[in-house]
Design an enzyme around this catalytic site. Structure first.
Site, PDB file in Angstrom:
ATOM      1  N   ARG A 101     -11.916   2.192   8.214  1.00  0.00           N
ATOM      2  CA  ARG A 101     -10.508   2.420   8.550  1.00  0.00           C
ATOM      3  C   ARG A 101      -9.753   1.091   8.725  1.00  0.00           C
ATOM      4  O   ARG A 101      -9.821   0.442   9.772  1.00  0.00           O
ATOM      5  CB  ARG A 101     -10.391   3.296   9.789  1.00  0.00           C
ATOM      6  CG  ARG A 101     -10.680   4.766   9.460  1.00  0.00           C
ATOM      7  CD  ARG A 101     -10.804   5.617  10.683  1.00  0.00           C
ATOM      8  NE  ARG A 101     -12.039   5.397  11.403  1.00  0.00           N
ATOM      9  CZ  ARG A 101     -12.401   6.067  12.500  1.00  0.00           C
ATOM     10  NH1 ARG A 101     -11.608   6.993  12.980  1.00  0.00           N
ATOM     11  NH2 ARG A 101     -13.546   5.815  13.102  1.00  0.00           N
ATOM     12  N   TYR A 150     -30.332  14.514  11.262  1.00  0.00           N
ATOM     13  CA  TYR A 150     -29.815  13.407  12.093  1.00  0.00           C
ATOM     14  C   TYR A 150     -30.968  12.737  12.844  1.00  0.00           C
ATOM     15  O   TYR A 150     -31.137  11.515  12.793  1.00  0.00           O
ATOM     16  CB  TYR A 150     -28.747  13.915  13.079  1.00  0.00           C
ATOM     17  CG  TYR A 150     -28.255  12.795  13.976  1.00  0.00           C
ATOM     18  CD1 TYR A 150     -27.544  11.719  13.453  1.00  0.00           C
ATOM     19  CD2 TYR A 150     -28.542  12.795  15.347  1.00  0.00           C
ATOM     20  CE1 TYR A 150     -27.117  10.666  14.269  1.00  0.00           C
ATOM     21  CE2 TYR A 150     -28.118  11.755  16.169  1.00  0.00           C
ATOM     22  CZ  TYR A 150     -27.418  10.690  15.623  1.00  0.00           C
ATOM     23  OH  TYR A 150     -27.008   9.646  16.429  1.00  0.00           O
ATOM     24  N   GLY A 187     -28.923   7.848  24.547  1.00  0.00           N
ATOM     25  CA  GLY A 187     -28.768   9.303  24.617  1.00  0.00           C
ATOM     26  C   GLY A 187     -27.285   9.639  24.570  1.00  0.00           C
ATOM     27  O   GLY A 187     -26.483   8.876  24.028  1.00  0.00           O
ATOM     28  N   GLU A 203     -16.238   8.960  19.618  1.00  0.00           N
ATOM     29  CA  GLU A 203     -15.734   9.908  18.612  1.00  0.00           C
ATOM     30  C   GLU A 203     -16.882  10.659  17.940  1.00  0.00           C
ATOM     31  O   GLU A 203     -16.663  11.454  17.029  1.00  0.00           O
ATOM     32  CB  GLU A 203     -14.894   9.152  17.576  1.00  0.00           C
ATOM     33  CG  GLU A 203     -13.608   8.613  18.162  1.00  0.00           C
ATOM     34  CD  GLU A 203     -12.805   7.760  17.185  1.00  0.00           C
ATOM     35  OE1 GLU A 203     -13.072   7.806  15.969  1.00  0.00           O
ATOM     36  OE2 GLU A 203     -11.921   7.031  17.648  1.00  0.00           O
TER      37      GLU A 203
HETATM   38  P1  NDP Z   1     -18.172   6.854  16.623  1.00  0.00           P
HETATM   39  O1  NDP Z   1     -17.925   8.039  15.751  1.00  0.00           O
HETATM   40  O2  NDP Z   1     -17.270   6.647  17.787  1.00  0.00           O
HETATM   41  O3  NDP Z   1     -18.191   5.518  15.736  1.00  0.00           O
HETATM   42  C1  NDP Z   1     -18.911   5.490  14.529  1.00  0.00           C
HETATM   43  C2  NDP Z   1     -18.552   4.228  13.750  1.00  0.00           C
HETATM   44  O4  NDP Z   1     -19.308   4.222  12.529  1.00  0.00           O
HETATM   45  C3  NDP Z   1     -17.090   4.169  13.371  1.00  0.00           C
HETATM   46  O5  NDP Z   1     -16.621   2.854  13.610  1.00  0.00           O
HETATM   47  C4  NDP Z   1     -17.086   4.450  11.884  1.00  0.00           C
HETATM   48  O6  NDP Z   1     -16.051   3.706  11.266  1.00  0.00           O
HETATM   49  C5  NDP Z   1     -18.438   3.901  11.457  1.00  0.00           C
HETATM   50  N1  NDP Z   1     -18.926   4.491  10.205  1.00  0.00           N
HETATM   51  C6  NDP Z   1     -19.289   5.775   9.980  1.00  0.00           C
HETATM   52  N2  NDP Z   1     -19.609   5.940   8.690  1.00  0.00           N
HETATM   53  C7  NDP Z   1     -19.434   4.730   8.086  1.00  0.00           C
HETATM   54  C8  NDP Z   1     -19.584   4.275   6.750  1.00  0.00           C
HETATM   55  N3  NDP Z   1     -19.988   5.079   5.771  1.00  0.00           N
HETATM   56  N4  NDP Z   1     -19.309   2.970   6.486  1.00  0.00           N
HETATM   57  C9  NDP Z   1     -18.897   2.137   7.464  1.00  0.00           C
HETATM   58  N5  NDP Z   1     -18.735   2.523   8.743  1.00  0.00           N
HETATM   59  C10 NDP Z   1     -18.995   3.806   9.045  1.00  0.00           C
HETATM   60  O7  NDP Z   1     -19.690   7.013  17.119  1.00  0.00           O
HETATM   61  P2  NDP Z   1     -20.562   6.126  18.138  1.00  0.00           P
HETATM   62  O8  NDP Z   1     -19.916   4.857  18.448  1.00  0.00           O
HETATM   63  O9  NDP Z   1     -20.970   7.029  19.230  1.00  0.00           O
HETATM   64  O10 NDP Z   1     -21.854   5.894  17.233  1.00  0.00           O
HETATM   65  C11 NDP Z   1     -22.299   4.610  16.821  1.00  0.00           C
HETATM   66  C12 NDP Z   1     -23.767   4.719  16.456  1.00  0.00           C
HETATM   67  O11 NDP Z   1     -24.495   5.152  17.594  1.00  0.00           O
HETATM   68  C13 NDP Z   1     -24.086   5.735  15.362  1.00  0.00           C
HETATM   69  O12 NDP Z   1     -25.116   5.185  14.563  1.00  0.00           O
HETATM   70  C14 NDP Z   1     -24.587   6.957  16.132  1.00  0.00           C
HETATM   71  O13 NDP Z   1     -25.462   7.723  15.364  1.00  0.00           O
HETATM   72  C15 NDP Z   1     -25.294   6.285  17.281  1.00  0.00           C
HETATM   73  N6  NDP Z   1     -25.467   7.056  18.501  1.00  0.00           N
HETATM   74  C16 NDP Z   1     -24.424   7.713  19.117  1.00  0.00           C
HETATM   75  C17 NDP Z   1     -24.645   8.403  20.303  1.00  0.00           C
HETATM   76  C18 NDP Z   1     -23.584   9.178  21.000  1.00  0.00           C
HETATM   77  O14 NDP Z   1     -23.908  10.101  21.789  1.00  0.00           O
HETATM   78  N7  NDP Z   1     -22.307   8.858  20.829  1.00  0.00           N
HETATM   79  C19 NDP Z   1     -25.962   8.380  20.955  1.00  0.00           C
HETATM   80  C20 NDP Z   1     -26.972   7.685  20.207  1.00  0.00           C
HETATM   81  C21 NDP Z   1     -26.715   7.037  19.055  1.00  0.00           C
HETATM   82  P3  NDP Z   1     -15.106   4.210  10.072  1.00  0.00           P
HETATM   83  O15 NDP Z   1     -14.957   5.688  10.219  1.00  0.00           O
HETATM   84  O16 NDP Z   1     -13.842   3.437  10.259  1.00  0.00           O
HETATM   85  O17 NDP Z   1     -15.846   3.797   8.862  1.00  0.00           O
HETATM   86  C1  8X3 Z   2     -26.505  11.048  19.639  1.00  0.00           C
HETATM   87  C2  8X3 Z   2     -27.187  11.676  20.800  1.00  0.00           C
HETATM   88  O1  8X3 Z   2     -28.283  13.842  21.600  1.00  0.00           O
HETATM   89  O2  8X3 Z   2     -26.239  14.040  20.301  1.00  0.00           O
HETATM   90  O3  8X3 Z   2     -27.408  10.333  18.876  1.00  0.00           O
HETATM   91  O4  8X3 Z   2     -28.287  13.418  19.243  1.00  0.00           O
HETATM   92  S1  8X3 Z   2     -27.523  13.318  20.439  1.00  0.00           S
END
Ligand code: NDP
Ligand code: 8X3
Length: 246
Positions: free
Chosen positions: A35, A146, A177, A182
């Protein structure tokens, strides 16, 4: 000299919080995401701590190698970009959701790593930090692919360390966890009410908690490699194994 961190997924959640925290500590940032307007806004806010913004879809192999090759050497690669899509049982999922998760969480992460690792090995210095999830270790209904992608990230991280044996390049795996970001809005494809239900009545991890963890991991003395960290909100733990009874 100021250290540089390249953050994938800097436009939201954990990546955004990491950008702010590392900027506060005087690091140079290379911010990656799809974005453009969010990258630009963050660059404007954080000023000259941002060396570059890279509009990049990590699923695009050619673009990853081309655009990351143009960047100066980095001290830390934070492989954070990723997502979950849907919570359907395996027999009901939209197969394109599985493709997207595999392409982003697995393939995109490996492309970014492969693109930046040579300069780290050449300089005998650097740190790859991979964001996994508790879902990579602890299964739950609907976690199917996932969880599988995050299990890959954990094992890939350990295998990278094996390849890097004898070098000073470090690799760490961080598995959060439930954290409010978002993430659930993306998982439920814009259904904000459904996303809010995930966190209702809880005190989840915040993106800032993950940023503090990443910052601590990369600031250990150079002879210390944090292999893996798992963190959860206090209000989250495990349940008994499920038993189906007739
Ligand atoms: P968000 O959705 O808030 O942020 C995800 C980020 O990933 C955004 O900045 C998005 O940017 C980027 N992204 C997604 N797809 C792409 C792509 N194809 N190319 C480049 N950038 C990409 O989620 P989180 O911050 O919560 O998640 C971050 C990481 O942590 C992820 O790997 C998620 O699986 C992991 N995670 C999250 C947890 C949770 O509960 N929130 C717990 C454990 C792990 P844009 O759309 O601008 O490309
Ligand atoms: C994100 C945490 O529990 O939604 O990785 O899979 S959970």
């Amino acid at each position: 000299m100021r250290q540089t961190i390249l953050i994938t997924g800097a436009t939201a959640g954990f990546g955004n919080a990491c950008a702010r925290l590392f900027a506060r500590h005087g690091w140079q940032l290379i911010l990656v995401g799809r974005r453009t307007e969010r990258l630009q806004a963050l660059q404007q806010e954080l000023g000259d701590t941002v060396s570059a913004t890279v509009v990049l879809d990590v699923r695009n192999r050619e673009a990853v190698f081309q655009q990351l090759a143009d960047q100066p050497p980095v001290d830390v690669l934070l492989n954070n970009a990723g997502l979950a899509l849907g919570l359907e049982p395996a027999w009901n999922v939209d197969i394109s959701d599985w493709d997207t998760m595999i392409d982003t969480n697995i393939k995109g992460l490996t492309y970014c790593t492969r693109a930046l690792l040579p300069q780290m090995v050449e300089r005998n210095s650097g740190h790859v930090v991979n964001i996994g999830s508790t879902a990579g270790s602890w299964p739950y209904p609907g976690g199917n692919v996932y969880g599988g992608t995050k299990a890959f990230v954990e094992q890939f991280s350990r295998n990278l360390r094996a390849d890097l044996h004898g070098s000073a390049v470090r690799v760490s795996y961080i598995a959060p966890g439930m954290a409010e970001s978002e993430f659930s809005e993306v998982r439920f494809k814009g259904d904000v009410d459904k996303a809010a239900q995930v966190y209702r009545g809880t005190n989840p991890l915040r993106p800032e908690d993950i940023a503090e963890t990443v910052y601590w991991v990369v600031n250990r003395p150079p002879h210390v490699n944090i292999n893996a960290i798992e963190l959860m909100p206090v209000q989250q733990s495990w349940n008994a194994l499920a038993v189906h009874r007739e």
